[in-house]
Design a protein around this motif. Structure first.
Motif, PDB file in Angstrom:
ATOM      1  N   GLN A 479       0.733  -1.374  -0.080  1.00 29.71           N
ATOM      2  CA  GLN A 479      -0.050   0.115   0.119  1.00 29.71           C
ATOM      3  C   GLN A 479       0.945   1.330   0.086  1.00 29.71           C
ATOM      4  N   LEU A 482       0.359   8.249   1.319  1.00 29.43           N
ATOM      5  CA  LEU A 482       0.024   9.484   1.274  1.00 29.43           C
ATOM      6  C   LEU A 482       1.230  10.427   1.286  1.00 29.43           C
TER       7      LEU A 482
ATOM      8  N   GLY B 173      -2.963   8.574   6.288  1.00 34.64           N
ATOM      9  CA  GLY B 173      -1.638   8.089   5.888  1.00 34.64           C
ATOM     10  C   GLY B 173      -1.995   7.340   4.569  1.00 34.64           C
ATOM     11  N   ARG B 174      -2.899   6.466   4.357  1.00 31.20           N
ATOM     12  CA  ARG B 174      -3.113   5.964   3.272  1.00 31.20           C
ATOM     13  C   ARG B 174      -4.062   6.708   2.243  1.00 31.20           C
ATOM     14  N   ARG B 175      -5.213   7.213   2.824  1.00 26.97           N
ATOM     15  CA  ARG B 175      -6.273   7.838   1.866  1.00 26.97           C
ATOM     16  C   ARG B 175      -6.316   9.233   2.824  1.00 26.97           C
ATOM     17  N   LEU B 176      -7.077   9.903   1.972  1.00 29.16           N
ATOM     18  CA  LEU B 176      -7.427  11.588   2.724  1.00 29.16           C
ATOM     19  C   LEU B 176      -8.652  12.021   2.076  1.00 29.16           C
ATOM     20  N   ASN B 319      -7.149  -0.772  -2.032  1.00 26.15           N
ATOM     21  CA  ASN B 319      -7.783  -1.504  -1.034  1.00 26.15           C
ATOM     22  C   ASN B 319      -9.267  -1.192  -1.025  1.00 26.15           C
ATOM     23  N   TYR B 322     -11.140   1.089   1.591  1.00 24.38           N
ATOM     24  CA  TYR B 322     -11.081   2.429   1.460  1.00 24.38           C
ATOM     25  C   TYR B 322     -12.047   3.070   0.422  1.00 24.38           C
ATOM     26  N   VAL B 357      -8.619  11.207  -1.735  1.00 23.43           N
ATOM     27  CA  VAL B 357      -7.367  10.525  -2.437  1.00 23.43           C
ATOM     28  C   VAL B 357      -7.237   9.340  -1.967  1.00 23.43           C
ATOM     29  N   MET B 359      -4.459   6.120  -1.871  1.00 29.27           N
ATOM     30  CA  MET B 359      -3.281   5.688  -2.565  1.00 29.27           C
ATOM     31  C   MET B 359      -3.371   4.219  -3.104  1.00 29.27           C
ATOM     32  N   PRO B 360      -2.642   3.887  -4.333  1.00 27.66           N
ATOM     33  CA  PRO B 360      -2.876   2.444  -4.812  1.00 27.66           C
ATOM     34  C   PRO B 360      -2.066   1.335  -4.184  1.00 27.66           C
TER      35      PRO B 360
END
Lengths: 619, 364
Positions: A479, A482, B173-176, B319, B322, B357, B359-360
């Motif tokens: 993963q 960001l 930290g992985r999407r927003l 994911n 998400y 946003v 993240m892939p």
């Protein structure tokens, strides 16, 4: 006259003695091996003052006639070898023909021996190398050797002997090794006239181990065997929770001889890796058999070290055999509850009764299938449904069983049966009755008792397994983050990271440079969405720096996985929902080696109904 | 103190306020609600020292003013089980009496002195916003906030007012997620990170869409005032990530979806994925999207979706959780997804107020 002289024979023997005879225990070893080679069925060892004053070994073996006994003191006189070809196919314990000569050169030795064909025996004695002709004497069939005052003529050596108790323990250890190798022989050991050990001829290894190390250890041993590539391995392995603080409890035997071998020791360690803590050593008894030409035992006078033709094959087969067995076994730790005094006595009593019943059954196999009164109704209904074997069948089966055991063969029927009942039964009951205690432990009912689970340790193990499977298949989804997460590093850590970058990307961690003293985590394994990538990478770095710099990639990977699993697993103190708890237990069934966390601590404790009943004195 | 309360509104008050209480707090006083009864009405107060809430109860007949601490969970249980429309609450020296038509409870109470005060606003300028809009903003951001990150700053939702506009941002930290709404009136431009617990507590209080909500920021606190409720909470300290920098502006591929169709497709494509599995692969080709979800343990699921798509073929993995979490809360019929390449972030947009946003996941 030249400077070089041929040394007198006595001096040669004395020098040789330095290699072979180090302390009383070495004498015991040599004499025991001679006795074994003579085909003894019973060997009595008596020592005085730790063997420093007297070592006496008496066997009921073939014995020696007049001509043979006359040659006893002659170096390189042996019945076990006659030409160079024999050396490549050694089947006896001794073969160099040095032992007696060496011992006789540094002590006062007397030998009495009689063969079965002779009416009387012969006696020879030798003091520091001075001997006399054999004298006829009355004797039982077999050989007795008395070795007195070891090193009486080599004061330097004598000075280096340790105290009585140390030397005694060395003697015991030697006897243990031989006794483990030759379980069919009856051994006794007495010290200063008191009998220390009495090991009747055992029908199998487990029985011998019981005699030497006690019932508790012997009963838990797991048997494993394999026979591939002309190497036969038979192993008795203690479960991880019986581990010790030194490798002293590892006994390896090759063709009936105790050996020490780095390769085998390493293989055993590898097999237990992840099951026991790093500073503990597994207890294992390993018996290897291979054709004599596949190994050179003539490397060292004491024959304790050997050289394998193909040591890699030995290593991989030992490792493979043990690993395979562990994967099939339930290694969950058993709960130990301290018993009060009453309980102890009670336990002993039931044990006595159990033995008596067992003996009775052995003596006369029952003619009717017994009802199995197990805990609960399972046993009864099973025997009803299966219609039980007939008396005749049963007798045959029992006979087969005992026969197999008598031969000490690899048949594990009996123990496998016992284990079959103890196969993993983590299955929570249908009601899904799982209870969380103190937000740390889960308690669940199983088919035959209960288990207590350390939630963090078990989840850690499961994640570790899943991660390593994925890494193995190259299926780690990574993963992206960001914002890259910076991780501060020392120079040493920085240098180390450069070397392991590839391993990290294998597990789905991508790092980029982030100034001179830091890196930033750009991507992290998708399945660890609970974990904080920055903290997790920091932890990995801290751990890897602790590892030896020459660690293999495989070990680095394991360490990385262990660290990630630890970070991502539920913690002690996390409240788990019912679904989470059942999921955890369900996953445990599929995970390999779920019995221990990646650091080797146990994850699951088991207690059977039978044990509970015992504790509550319902029996 | 003695008051006759309407059961339903007392129950609501206890429900909302007890959400502020930390279960198993070592301070017994913090497991209680403070019941404060004055001539003008009855207020229920609860706090965990980080966030405090005052809930003013309507439909109360005050017989005698006074106050007392009542264990929250027991009080709530008694009121919940009460079969009558009204009940009487009477607080004495060291005990509290609750009477219904057929039942009588006497509860031991604690010392009021140990109970921390919930701070009121100190009359500074604040923002005003409609409750319904605020609620929508919470729903579309809170899900994306970090739960227990060691980077404390993201364990909350960023409030960034600007003129007559309020922006909220949350990330783990992985999407927003980022959402904007219009204010009734502005008043401050200070940004603040509000803890997730405060956000969900606030959410429970926003019942009437047209109600006005007043929000003031002061000395590391946020104070929110609704007609019946006042919430006062500490803010999360730290620096929120520079969210503007992670929102890509060069995503040239733009695809429009019916939100519910995409939701359904993603849900089905993730049926065979597991908690730890690989994510869902989106394969775009001419007017067609194929979603694939697989896990080694279970198998593979594939869903096809007809779309308008005229760019080069593109493949990207996400994911599914998400994506699903966002699709559930967008609240619009249409949603667009902006992409650039396989391993670059995707941007979901709905209306002109919501942006997300993701993240892939790199799939091997």
């Amino acid at each position: 006259m030249g400077q070089i002289q041929i040394l007198p024979e006595l001096l040669v023997n004395k020098i040789a003695a330095g290699e072979v005879v180090e302390r009383p225990a070495s004498v015991v070893k040599e004499l025991l091996e001679n006795a074994i080679d003579a085909g003894a069925g019973r060997i009595d060892v008596a020592v005085e003052d730790g063997g420093k004053r007297l070592i006496q070994v008496t066997d009921d073996g073939a014995g020696m006639g007049r001509e043979d006994i006359a040659l006893a003191w002659t170096a390189h006189a042996t019945s076990k070898l006659s030409n160079a070809e024999d050396l490549l196919a050694i089947k006896t314990m001794g073969f160099r023909g040095e032992a007696l000569a060496s011992i006789a050169s540094v002590s006062r030795v007397r030998i009495v021996s009689r063969t079965v064909d002779n009416e009387a025996g012969y006696e020879v004695s030798c003091e520091g190398g001075d001997s006399h002709e054999p004298r006829p004497t009355a004797a039982a069939v077999g050989t007795s050797v008395w070795v007195r005052d070891l090193f009486f003529n080599v004061p330097a050596r004598r000075k280096f002997l340790k105290g009585t108790s140390t030397e005694t323990s060395h003697v015991c250890e030697q006897l243990t090794r031989v006794a483990l190798a030759q379980s069919q022989v009856h051994f006794t050991l007495s010290h200063n006239g008191r009998k220390n050990l009495d090991l009747p001829a055992a029908s199998n290894l487990r029985e011998r181990i019981t005699g030497l190390f006690g019932d508790e250890l012997a009963q838990t041993l797991i048997e494993a065997d394999s026979d591939e590539r002309r190497i036969r391995i038979q192993a008795l392995l203690a479960p991880p929770d019986m581990s010790r603080t030194s490798s002293k409890w590892q006994y390896f035997f090759l063709n009936g001889r105790y050996i020490r071998d780095r390769f085998i020791q390493h293989a055993v360690r590898e097999a237990y890796r992840g099951l026991i803590e790093a500073n503990r050593f597994p207890v294992a008894f390993l018996y290897l058999q291979m054709a004599p030409e596949m190994v050179d035992v003539n490397v060292h006078p004491t024959k304790i070290e050997v050289r394998f033709r193909d040591s890699n094959a030995v290593h991989s087969q030992v490792l493979g055999t043990l690993r395979e067995r562990f994967l099939k076994s339930d290694l969950s730790s058993r709960m130990r509850i301290e018993q009060g005094e009453g309980g102890q006595a009670d336990g002993e009593k039931t044990e006595q009764i159990r033995r008596a019943v067992a003996d009775f059954l052995k003596a006369s196999p029952p003619s009717q299938a017994p009802l199995a009164f197990g805990p609960g109704s399972g046993g009864y209904s099973r025997s009803r449904h299966n219609k039980g074997p007939t008396g005749q069948e049963l007798r045959e089966e029992l006979n087969k069983l005992f026969e197999a055991d008598r031969q000490g063969s690899s048949s594990t029927t009996q123990s496998e049966r016992l284990e079959a009942q103890a196969e993993p039964t983590i299955r929570a009951t249908a009601a899904g009755a799982v209870l969380q205690l103190h937000r740390m432990y889960l308690v669940a009912e199983t088919d035959d008792g209960l288990i207590i689970v350390d939630q963090h340790a078990l989840h850690e193990r499961i994640l570790y397994e899943q991660l390593s499977q994925r890494v193995g298949r190259g299926q780690v989804a990574s993963q992206q983050l960001l914002v890259p997460m910076p991780v501060e590093l020392t120079n040493q850590q920085r240098a180390m990271l450069d070397k392991v970058q590839e391993i990290l990307s294998q597990v789905g961690i991508e790092l980029v440079d982030f100034g001179p003293t830091a890196v930033a985590v750009q991507a992290f394994p998708a399945m660890l969405d609970r974990a904080d990538p920055g903290a997790a990478v920091q932890d990995i770095v801290d751990r890897l720096v602790e590892m030896p710099t020459d660690s293999a990639a495989e070990q680095v990977l394991e360490e990385v996985l262990a660290s990630m699993a630890c970070k991502a697993a539920v913690k002690a103190g996390d409240k788990l929902s019912e679904e989470e708890m059942s999921q955890l237990l369900a996953d445990a069934e599929f995970a390999e080696r779920s019995s221990n966390c990646p650091h080797g601590r146990p994850t699951i404790l088991k207690m059977s109904l039978a044990e509970l009943e015992k504790q509550f004195k319902r029996t | 103190m003695k008051a006759i309360c309407n059961r339903a509104s007392l129950l609501e008050a206890l429900h909302v306020t007890s959400a502020a209480i930390t279960p198993r707090t070592p301070k017994p006083a913090l497991q209680c609600v403070l019941v404060d009864c004055q001539e003008e009405g009855l207020t229920v107060v609860a706090t965990d020292l980080q966030v405090g809430i005052r809930y003013r109860l309507e439909q109360v007949e005050v017989k005698q003013a006074g106050r007392g601490l009542i264990p929250a969970d027991r009080f709530l249980a008694i009121v919940r089980e009460c079969p009558d429309d009204t009940l009487s609450v009477e607080i004495g020296e060291s005990s509290c009496r609750i009477d219904t038509s057929d039942s009588h409870f006497t509860l031991n109470t604690s010392e009021v002195e140990g109970f921390p005060a919930v701070r009121e606003a100190n009359g500074q300028d604040g923002l005003k916003i409609k409750a319904g809009l605020l609620r929508g903003m919470i729903h579309r951001t809170l899900f994306a906030a970090a739960k227990e990150s060691s980077r404390y700053a993201i364990n909350g939702v960023l409030w960034a007012p600007e003129g007559k506009n309020l922006m909220m941002v949350a990330t783990d930290g992985r999407r927003l997620a980022q959402v904007q709404a219009e204010l009734i009136s502005g008043g401050t431009e200070a940004t603040a990170i509000v803890p997730t617990k405060t956000m969900s507590l606030l959410d429970r209080c926003l019942v009437e869409a047209e109600e006005q909500v007043w929000v003031g920021f002061q000395e590391n606190r946020i104070v929110i005032i609704l007609p019946r409720v006042t919430i006062s909470s500490t803010l999360v300290e730290g620096t929120f990530p520079k969210y503007n920098e992670v929102i890509p502006h060069d995503n040239t591929v733009k695809v429009k979806f019916k939100a519910d169709a995409l939701l359904s497709a993603f849900r089905r494509a993730s049926l065979l994925t597991t908690e730890n599995s690989q994510g869902v692969r989106m394969q775009f080709s001419k007017d067609r999207l194929v979603l694939t979800g697989r896990a080694a343990e279970t198998g593979e699921g594939k869903v096809e979706l007809g779309i308008e798509y005229g760019y080069d073929d593109l493949e990207v993995g996400f994911n599914p959780h998400y994506v699903l979490e966002a699709l559930r809360v967008v609240g619009t019929e249409e949603i667009s997804l902006e992409l650039k390449a396989a391993n670059t972030p995707g941007v979901f947009r709905s209306g002109d107020d919501f942006l997300y946003v993701v993240m892939p996941v790199s799939l091997s």
